[in-house]
Motif scaffolding. Structure first.
Motif, short mmCIF file in Angstrom:
data_model
loop_
_atom_site.label_atom_id
_atom_site.label_comp_id
_atom_site.label_asym_id
_atom_site.label_seq_id
_atom_site.Cartn_x
_atom_site.Cartn_y
_atom_site.Cartn_z
N ILE A 166 -0.75 9.09 2.50
CA ILE A 166 -1.06 10.28 2.11
C ILE A 166 0.85 11.01 1.29
O ILE A 166 0.36 11.05 0.64
N ASN A 167 1.65 10.35 2.85
CA ASN A 167 2.82 11.21 1.82
C ASN A 167 3.30 10.60 1.02
O ASN A 167 4.29 10.97 0.00
N GLU A 168 3.11 8.59 0.90
CA GLU A 168 3.76 8.01 0.21
C GLU A 168 3.11 8.45 -1.50
O GLU A 168 3.70 8.04 -2.46
N ALA A 169 1.56 8.63 -1.10
CA ALA A 169 0.82 8.72 -2.28
C ALA A 169 2.01 9.89 -3.20
O ALA A 169 1.34 10.15 -4.22
N LYS A 170 2.16 11.25 -3.10
CA LYS A 170 2.80 12.23 -2.83
C LYS A 170 3.71 12.37 -3.44
O LYS A 170 4.12 12.73 -4.69
N GLU A 171 4.46 11.19 -2.89
CA GLU A 171 6.27 11.13 -2.97
C GLU A 171 6.65 10.35 -4.90
O GLU A 171 6.62 10.55 -5.62
N GLU A 172 5.08 9.50 -4.59
CA GLU A 172 4.66 8.75 -5.81
C GLU A 172 3.71 9.50 -7.37
O GLU A 172 3.92 8.55 -8.05
N ASN A 173 3.51 10.35 -6.55
CA ASN A 173 2.70 10.98 -7.90
C ASN A 173 1.63 10.25 -8.03
O ASN A 173 0.90 9.86 -9.42
N SER A 174 0.85 8.82 -6.76
CA SER A 174 -0.21 8.28 -7.21
C SER A 174 -1.03 8.62 -6.38
O SER A 174 -0.92 9.62 -5.64
N THR A 175 -2.22 7.82 -6.04
CA THR A 175 -3.53 8.25 -4.76
C THR A 175 -3.13 7.07 -4.04
O THR A 175 -2.32 5.93 -3.65
N VAL A 176 -4.17 7.09 -2.56
CA VAL A 176 -3.60 6.19 -1.39
C VAL A 176 -3.95 5.18 -2.03
O VAL A 176 -3.70 4.38 -1.15
N MET A 177 -4.92 4.90 -2.60
CA MET A 177 -6.35 3.93 -3.24
C MET A 177 -5.47 3.05 -3.85
O MET A 177 -4.82 1.91 -3.93
N ASP A 178 -4.55 3.19 -4.45
CA ASP A 178 -3.39 2.47 -5.45
C ASP A 178 -2.44 2.33 -4.60
O ASP A 178 -1.66 1.06 -5.19
N ILE A 179 -1.46 3.40 -3.96
CA ILE A 179 -0.51 2.98 -3.15
C ILE A 179 -0.78 0.79 -2.63
O ILE A 179 -0.13 0.50 -1.97
N ALA A 180 -2.84 1.82 -1.68
CA ALA A 180 -2.69 0.41 -0.68
C ALA A 180 -2.41 -0.35 -0.91
O ALA A 180 -2.34 -1.49 -0.69
N ASN A 181 -3.12 -0.61 -2.33
CA ASN A 181 -4.00 -1.85 -3.52
C ASN A 181 -2.16 -2.36 -3.41
O ASN A 181 -2.22 -3.83 -4.05
N LYS A 182 -1.35 -1.67 -4.25
CA LYS A 182 -0.19 -2.60 -4.45
C LYS A 182 0.49 -2.95 -3.22
O LYS A 182 1.28 -3.44 -3.62
N TYR A 183 0.72 -2.33 -1.78
CA TYR A 183 1.61 -3.24 -0.82
C TYR A 183 0.68 -4.33 0.24
O TYR A 183 1.14 -5.19 -0.13
N ILE A 184 -1.17 -4.03 -0.49
CA ILE A 184 -1.60 -5.13 -0.11
C ILE A 184 -0.98 -6.52 -1.00
O ILE A 184 -1.37 -7.52 -0.68
N GLU A 185 -1.30 -6.21 -2.27
CA GLU A 185 -0.63 -7.30 -2.40
C GLU A 185 0.17 -7.77 -2.46
O GLU A 185 0.76 -9.38 -2.24
N ALA A 186 1.48 -6.93 -2.49
CA ALA A 186 2.88 -7.63 -1.85
C ALA A 186 3.03 -8.43 -0.29
O ALA A 186 3.06 -9.33 -0.53
N TYR A 187 1.79 -8.03 0.13
CA TYR A 187 2.23 -8.48 1.90
C TYR A 187 1.93 -9.79 1.33
O TYR A 187 1.79 -10.72 2.35
N LYS A 188 0.58 -9.78 0.91
CA LYS A 188 0.13 -10.90 0.40
C LYS A 188 1.05 -12.27 -0.19
O LYS A 188 1.07 -13.47 0.40
#
Length: 468
Positions: free
Chosen positions: A75-97
């Motif tokens: 939630i905090n990261e989404a606020k900092e990046e002016n994004s959504t929680v789901m977009d942040i999660a999807n971005k870093y799940i792909e990076a994780y893979k």
């Protein structure tokens, strides 16, 4: 006989799977608000190595590792990046893979996400409330930790000590809501504007601990063989998982609790963590260092021991990995002139090394002793490759065992091949120069090839090469 150090019993317990020749493993995955660091990768690599050994022994492994894709950090990261929680999660799940693929980690059987299991989480919490193990206050739901008689057993702490510690670390606002300082949250009321789901207690989202209980029992049943994670998860995360799961199902949650050691950095051997700001991300390091070297460093250390991450240890890992690669290439090279002779004595030695390897790994996955057996096999292979005459079956047997044993540590061998005609022409020219005793030209060609990263080795069977 495979023995596993069980955090709950503090002993090496004989491994007895729930289902014959099948292992159910649940390993806590990342909170996907940033790139994983080397400390996170330690757990990922440690349990991938353990999984690979089970598969080496003929087990089918159902390997479940979750993604925490909603919590305060996201939630905090989404606020900092002016994004959504789901977009942040999807971005870093792909990076994780991408990052774990670079470390040659086998894909999980399932990577469940917390947000895909909201209905199951709500139902789980509701049953705990109905059974008197949980209570709601102002949209939050808390678990009555003291009601679970065995609370604190996994982390080997007394309830009184836990109460004292909790009182010092819980805010006054939260403490006023709880019946007991050691109670923990199952469902969190949403603040205005936060991501949320409807529930019997109002709009909110899951607490951290509940998701793993729901997803592990969903995919592996009420009782699972192995639950793994970093040493720092023993308390509160795994302690709370155990309490809420056994209260809900009335059954034993986990047969073998396993926890890996930390990665440390600096002169003080400080634990690597994002909160301390002393971390190195896998995303960055694999751009500078051969990912197999990073993997080799972590997989060849016994999983419960700490790893000091520094240049010296990385270099040692690279040197040892190259020894295995060179042995493999030496053996592959000798296949070109191998005969049908059979060396029964040597093949017996090979099988003894394999037996010693299994004895080492059966002792709580003792990777350090296990990799020593692989080094011994590589040394035997090098010595055999230097013989004037070698047998094809014997060479292939060493290669086969070397590949299988080393693969547990994530090693993938690639046979060196010359696909550049100009390089081959230089090697042929050097051989002709040596024949004519034109050693100046011979040395010049050797240096030229070295500059291209190609090292020549003159053997009794001819000139061969390897890449640096």
């Amino acid at each position: 006989m495979l023995r596993i150090y069980n955090t709950l019993t503090q002993e090496k317990d004989v491994f007895k799977p729930i289902k014959s020749r099948t292992v159910g493993m649940y390993v806590c995955g990342p909170t996907v608000y940033n790139y994983i660091h080397i400390g996170n990768a330690r757990s990922i690599v440690a349990f991938d190595t353990i999984r690979r050994y089970f598969e080496y022994c003929g087990y089918q492994v159902n390997y479940i590792s979750n993604f925490t894709d909603v919590d305060d950090k996201l939630i905090n990261e989404a606020k900092e990046e002016n994004s959504t929680v789901m977009d942040i999660a999807n971005k870093y799940i792909e990076a994780y893979k991408e990052d774990v693929a670079a470390l040659n980690v086998e894909p999980a059987t399932v990577n469940p996400r917390a947000t895909d299991n909201i209905d199951g989480i709500i139902q789980f919490v509701k049953e705990l409330v109905d059974d008197g193990y949980a209570y709601a206050v102002d949209g939050d739901v808390y678990y009555r930790a003291r009601k679970f008689n065995d609370y604190g057993h996994l982390s080997h702490q007394s309830v009184d000590d836990l109460e004292s510690g909790a009182s010092q670390h819980v805010s006054e606002e939260e403490l006023s809501k709880k019946e007991d300082p050691i109670d923990f949250v199952l469902w969190k009321a949403a603040k205005p504007g936060e991501i949320s789901w409807d529930s019997p207690w109002g709009k909110g989202r899951p607490g951290w601990h509940i998701e793993c209980s729901v997803m592990s029992t969903k995919y592996l049943g009420n009782t699972i063989d192995i639950h793994g994670g970093g040493e720092d998860l023993k308390f509160p995360h795994h302690e709370n998982e155990r309490a809420q799961s056994e209260a809900k199902t009335g059954e034993k949650f986990v047969n073998y609790w396993m926890h890996n050691g930390f990665v440390t950095v600096g002169d003080e051997n400080e634990k690597m963590s994002k909160s301390l700001g002393n971390f190195v991300t896998v995303h960055d390091i694999v751009k500078k260092v051969d990912p197999q070297v990073v993997r080799f460093l972590m997989s060849t250390t016994q999983y419960r021991r700490p790893i000091q991450y520094n240049e010296t240890n990385l270099q040692a890992a690279e040197n040892n990995l190259n020894k295995l690669r060179n042995a493999y290439n030496n053996l592959k090279y000798r296949l070109s002139d191998a005969t049908d002779i059979i060396d029964m004595k040597l093949e017996q030695e090979i099988r003894q090394i394999q037996a010693d390897f299994q004895d080492a790994m059966d002792d709580d996955f003792n990777a350090q002793n296990g990799i020593d057996c692989v080094y011994e096999l590589a040394k035997l292979g090098n010595m055999y490759a230097q013989r004037p005459e070698v047998g094809k079956d014997t060479v292939n047997l060493i290669i086969e065992k070397l590949e299988k044993m080393a693969s547990i540590f994530g090693v993938v061998f690639k046979e060196e091949t010359l696909d550049d005609d100009s390089v081959q022409a230089l090697i042929d020219e050097r051989n002709e120069a040596r024949k004519n005793k034109n050693f100046a030209r011979s040395d010049e060609i050797r240096d030229q090839l070295r500059d291209q990263g190609i090292i020549l080795e003159d053997t009794a069977q001819g000139t061969r090469f390897r890449r640096e």
